[in-house]
Design an enzyme around this catalytic site. Structure first.
Site, PDB file in Angstrom:
ATOM      1  N   GLU A  25       0.880  -1.244  -0.054  1.00 57.40           N
ATOM      2  CA  GLU A  25       0.108   0.091  -0.015  1.00 57.40           C
ATOM      3  C   GLU A  25       0.804   1.125  -0.020  1.00 57.40           C
ATOM      4  O   GLU A  25       2.014   1.264   0.332  1.00 57.40           O
ATOM      5  CB  GLU A  25      -1.095   0.060   1.273  1.00 57.40           C
ATOM      6  CG  GLU A  25      -1.686   1.285   1.345  1.00 57.40           C
ATOM      7  CD  GLU A  25      -2.967   1.169   2.537  1.00 57.40           C
ATOM      8  OE1 GLU A  25      -2.698   0.056   3.360  1.00 57.40           O
ATOM      9  OE2 GLU A  25      -3.855   1.987   2.680  1.00 57.40           O
ATOM     10  N   ASN A 172     -12.465  -0.959  -0.607  1.00 54.44           N
ATOM     11  CA  ASN A 172     -11.571  -1.776   0.429  1.00 54.44           C
ATOM     12  C   ASN A 172     -12.065  -1.338   1.914  1.00 54.44           C
ATOM     13  O   ASN A 172     -12.714  -0.038   1.848  1.00 54.44           O
ATOM     14  CB  ASN A 172     -10.094  -1.229   0.522  1.00 54.44           C
ATOM     15  CG  ASN A 172      -9.233  -1.607   1.796  1.00 54.44           C
ATOM     16  OD1 ASN A 172      -9.018  -2.841   1.847  1.00 54.44           O
ATOM     17  ND2 ASN A 172      -9.302  -0.689   2.727  1.00 54.44           N
ATOM     18  N   GLU A 173     -12.413  -2.245   2.653  1.00 60.03           N
ATOM     19  CA  GLU A 173     -13.096  -2.049   3.935  1.00 60.03           C
ATOM     20  C   GLU A 173     -14.134  -0.930   3.968  1.00 60.03           C
ATOM     21  O   GLU A 173     -13.991   0.142   4.706  1.00 60.03           O
ATOM     22  CB  GLU A 173     -11.871  -1.754   5.041  1.00 60.03           C
ATOM     23  CG  GLU A 173     -10.928  -2.710   5.124  1.00 60.03           C
ATOM     24  CD  GLU A 173     -10.033  -2.539   6.405  1.00 60.03           C
ATOM     25  OE1 GLU A 173      -9.992  -1.494   6.988  1.00 60.03           O
ATOM     26  OE2 GLU A 173      -9.180  -3.536   6.960  1.00 60.03           O
ATOM     27  N   GLU A 299      -6.004  -9.180   3.626  1.00 65.64           N
ATOM     28  CA  GLU A 299      -5.240  -8.382   4.909  1.00 65.64           C
ATOM     29  C   GLU A 299      -5.161  -9.471   6.017  1.00 65.64           C
ATOM     30  O   GLU A 299      -6.210  -9.497   6.511  1.00 65.64           O
ATOM     31  CB  GLU A 299      -5.830  -7.144   4.820  1.00 65.64           C
ATOM     32  CG  GLU A 299      -5.676  -6.139   4.039  1.00 65.64           C
ATOM     33  CD  GLU A 299      -6.182  -4.564   4.373  1.00 65.64           C
ATOM     34  OE1 GLU A 299      -5.863  -4.177   5.436  1.00 65.64           O
ATOM     35  OE2 GLU A 299      -6.129  -3.818   3.426  1.00 65.64           O
ATOM     36  N   GLN A 348       2.215  -6.080   5.417  1.00 61.16           N
ATOM     37  CA  GLN A 348       2.245  -5.828   3.962  1.00 61.16           C
ATOM     38  C   GLN A 348       3.838  -6.015   3.650  1.00 61.16           C
ATOM     39  O   GLN A 348       4.739  -6.368   4.511  1.00 61.16           O
ATOM     40  CB  GLN A 348       2.298  -4.219   3.781  1.00 61.16           C
ATOM     41  CG  GLN A 348       0.885  -3.929   4.173  1.00 61.16           C
ATOM     42  CD  GLN A 348       0.180  -2.472   3.807  1.00 61.16           C
ATOM     43  OE1 GLN A 348       1.203  -1.774   3.226  1.00 61.16           O
ATOM     44  NE2 GLN A 348      -0.551  -1.986   4.087  1.00 61.16           N
TER      45      GLN A 348
END
Ligand code: AHR
Length: 495
Positions: A25, A172-173, A299, A348
Site C-alpha cells: 500500500e 476496500n473496508e 489483509e 504488507q
C-alpha cells in the site's frame, strides 16, 4: 507425543498459489523507499524499483500483489498517477501520516513491478470517494487492446500492449475507512460498480467484493444474499480482513522485547483465523454450496505498536520468530481451507506491519516471515493431502490452546511436503506420523527457530533467523518421526 495420520493417497483440493500473495500500500515506507526509489536514485534500481527488493521477491515466487491499498485505495484517483512525473499532481495521504504523495508510483510503475517480480496484479479500486466512471475507465485504460481514447492514452504513456489484470477489488473496508457503509448499502453499491468492471479481449477479471471485518458474520450473509444469490456472475471473491493484535488497539504490544504472556496471546489470537474461516465459509456454503465464490483473506498479519521514534502513521514494526510462527500457523489454516480460500495477501510486503523485507537507505534485510514464505512456497498449486491428529496443548495462566498446527500437500513432481508449527515456548513435541497409502523412502527437513522468542534479523546481522536444515525427522517402515523443537516452523519433504 502426537499421533498423526497422513492420508497420502487422498487429494482434498488444490492449494491455490495465491494463498501466498502479498499486499503493498501507499503507506509509510512500503512503496516509497521500500519498493520505489525512482530511476535517478543512487540505490541500484530497474526503472525506479530497487534491485535488491526485486531479487528478494523473485526468490519468494510472489504469485499475486495487491495495490494501491488498503484505506489508501478509496482515496486514490488513478489519473493522478499516469503521464510525465512532473505533471502528476501531489496529494495528502490522509490515512497514513498526512504526508505528501507525489504519485510517482502509479499504474505503469505497478504493472512494471509485477512483471519484474513475476507476480500477477491485483488492483483495488476506489468506491469510497471515486465514481463508477473512474473505475470503469481505469479498467479500460489497463486492459483494452483496440483503439479507444483511453487505450491510446496508455500507448502515449509508453505501454502499447494491454496489461493482463486478473484481479480487481471493488473497494476496500467499505464498512470503515472505505466509506463507513452498512452491508445492505455496500451490496447495492457493489452491484453497480462491479457491473462496469468489464472483461475485454482475453482479459477475465476475478472481481473481489469488500468482505467482513473479522467476525462480522452479518456482512458475509448480506453480501451472499444480496449479491451472489441474485447476481452470481458479478462476484468471484469476497474478502476477509483479520489482524493479529496481541493486546488492545490503543496498546497493541511491542514487536520485540515482549513477555511470554504476549507470545501466548499472539498465538491464541492468530489461531482465531481457523474459526473465522470456518464460520464465514459455513455462511457462504448456504448460498454457494459449489464454492464458486472464493474467500480472499486480502489483509492478515501481526499489528504491533510502531518502533519507538518512528512516525505512528507509518506502521513500521520489527519482525521476530513470533511472526514466523504466526505466518506458519496462518498458512496451515489457509492450506487446510483451500476449498474456499482462493487467495490471501499478507499486510504488507515491505516496511509496514508484518513485512517480509525491511529497508534503511540502501540496506535491506529479510525477516523471519520472509523465510516462512520461502519454506512454504512448495505448497503453491500443490494438491492438499488430508491429515488427522489432535494437537497437544500449550497452557498458560490456565488457558489452553493447541501447540501444533500442520498441513500437507503433494506437488506436480510427486514430492510430498508436511509443514508443522510448534508454538510451545519450552516443550519439544514428538510427532509420529503414519504415512498411509504411499511408499516413502526418503525424507529431509528444514526449520526456522531460535533460542530467543523475539529473535530477529537486523541490518548488521541478517541471519539470526533463517531457514536451516532440520535433522529431527526420520522414517521407519512408512512412519515418520518428527521432533519438533519449541518455537519452531518445520517443513519435511518426502520422496
Ligand atoms: O494494512 C493497513 C490498513 O489496515 C489498511 O490500509 C486497511 O485496509 C486496514 O485497516
Amino acid at each position: 507425543m502426537i499421533t498423526m495420520t497422513m492420508n497420502a493417497d487422498e487429494r482434498k483440493g488444490v492449494i491455490n498459489k495465491n494463498i501466498y500473495g502479498h499486499f503493498a500500500e501507499h503507506l509509510g515506507r512500503c512503496i516509497y523507499e521500500g519498493i520505489w526509489v525512482g530511476p535517478d536514485s543512487p540505490i541500484p534500481n530497474t526503472r525506479g524499483v530497487r534491485n535488491d527488493v526485486i531479487a528478494a521477491l523473485k526468490e519468494l515466487a510472489v504469485p499475486v500483489l495487491r495495490w494501491p491499498g488498503g484505506c489508501f485505495a478509496d482515496d486514490y484517483h488513478w489519473r493522478d498517477g499516469i503521464g510525465a512525473y512532473k505533471d502528476r499532481p501531489s496529494m495528502i495521504n490522509m490515512h497514513w501520516g498526512g504526508v505528501v504523495e507525489n504519485n510517482h508510483f502509479g499504474t505503469h510503475e505497478f504493472f512494471d513491478l509485477c512483471e519484474l517480480i513475476g507476480a500477477e496484479p491485483y488492483i483495488c479500486g476506489n468506491v469510497g470517494s471515486g465514481t463508477v466512471q473512474e473505475m470503469r475507465d481505469w479498467v479500460e485504460y489497463c486492459t483494452f487492446s483496440g483503439s479507444s481514447p483511453l487505450a491510446d492514452e496508455r500507448r502515449m504513456n509508453g505501454r502499447d500492449k494491454p496489461w493482463r489484470l486478473p484481479y480487481f477489488g471493488v473497494g476496500n473496508e467499505n464498512w470503515g475507512c472505505g466509506g463507513n457503509m452498512t452491508p445492505e448499502y455496500y451490496a447495492n453499491e457493489y452491484r453497480r460498480y462491479a457491473t462496469y468492471v468489464k472483461n475485454s479481449g482475453g482479459n477475465n477479471i476475478y472481481r473481489i467484493a469488500c468482505g467482513p471485518n473479522g467476525g462480522d458474520y452479518h456482512w458475509t450473509d448480506v453480501m451472499m444474499r444480496d449479491v451472489f444469490a441474485p447476481k452470481e456472475k458479478l462476484i468471484q471473491g469476497l474478502s476477509l480482513h483479520y489482524y493479529t493484535v496481541p493486546r488492545v488497539w490503543n496498546k497493541k504490544g511491542a514487536a520485540t522485547g515482549f513477555t511470554q504472556d504476549e507470545w501466548f496471546d499472539t498465538i491464541k489470537k492468530t489461531l482465531f483465523m481457523e474459526e473465522l474461516i470456518t464460520r464465514h465459509s459455513t455462511i457462504m456454503d448456504r448460498y454457494d454450496p459449489e464454492k464458486k465464490v472464493g474467500l480472499v483473506v486480502d489483509e492478515w498479519g501481526t499489528w504491533y505498536d510502531v518502533e519507538p521514534g518512528t512516525n505512528p502513521g507509518f506502521l513500521y514494526q520489527q519482525n521476530s520468530l513470533r511472526d514466523a510462527l504466526v505466518a506458519g500457523i496462518n498458512f496451515n489454516i489457509f492450506n487446510n481451507h483451500c476449498d474456499r480460500v482462493s487467495m490471501a495477501n499478507i499486510a504488507q510486503t515491505i516496511n509496514v506491519l508484518q513485512a517480509m523485507i525491511l529497508t534503511e537507505g540502501a540496506k535491506m534485510l529479510t525477516t523471519p516471515t520472509y523465510h516462512v514464505f520461502s519454506m512454504f512456497k512448495v505448497h503453491q498449486n500443490a494438491a492438499r493431502i488430508p491429515l488427522s491428529f489432535t494437537s497437544s496443548e500449550f497452557e498458560m495462566n490456565g488457558v489452553k490452546i493447541p501447540a501444533v498446527t500442520a498441513s500437507a500437500s503433494v506437488d506436480g513432481g510427486d514430492v510430498m511436503h508436511l509443514s508443522l508449527t510448534n508454538a510451545h515456548l519450552t516443550e519439544t513435541i514428538e510427532v509420529k506420523c503414519d504415512i498411509r497409502g504411499r511408499n516413502t523412502s526418503n525424507v529431509s527437513g528444514s526449520i526456522i527457530t531460535a533460542d530467543a522468542m523475539d529473535a530477529h534479523n537486523t541490518f548488521a546481522k541478517n541471519d539470526a533467523v533463517t531457514v536451516k536444515t532440520f535433522d529431527g525427522v526420520s522414517l521407519k517402515n512408512g512412519v515418520a518421526f518428527i521432533k519438533l523443537p519449541p518455537r519452531s516452523v518445520v517443513t519435511a519433504e518426502f520422496r
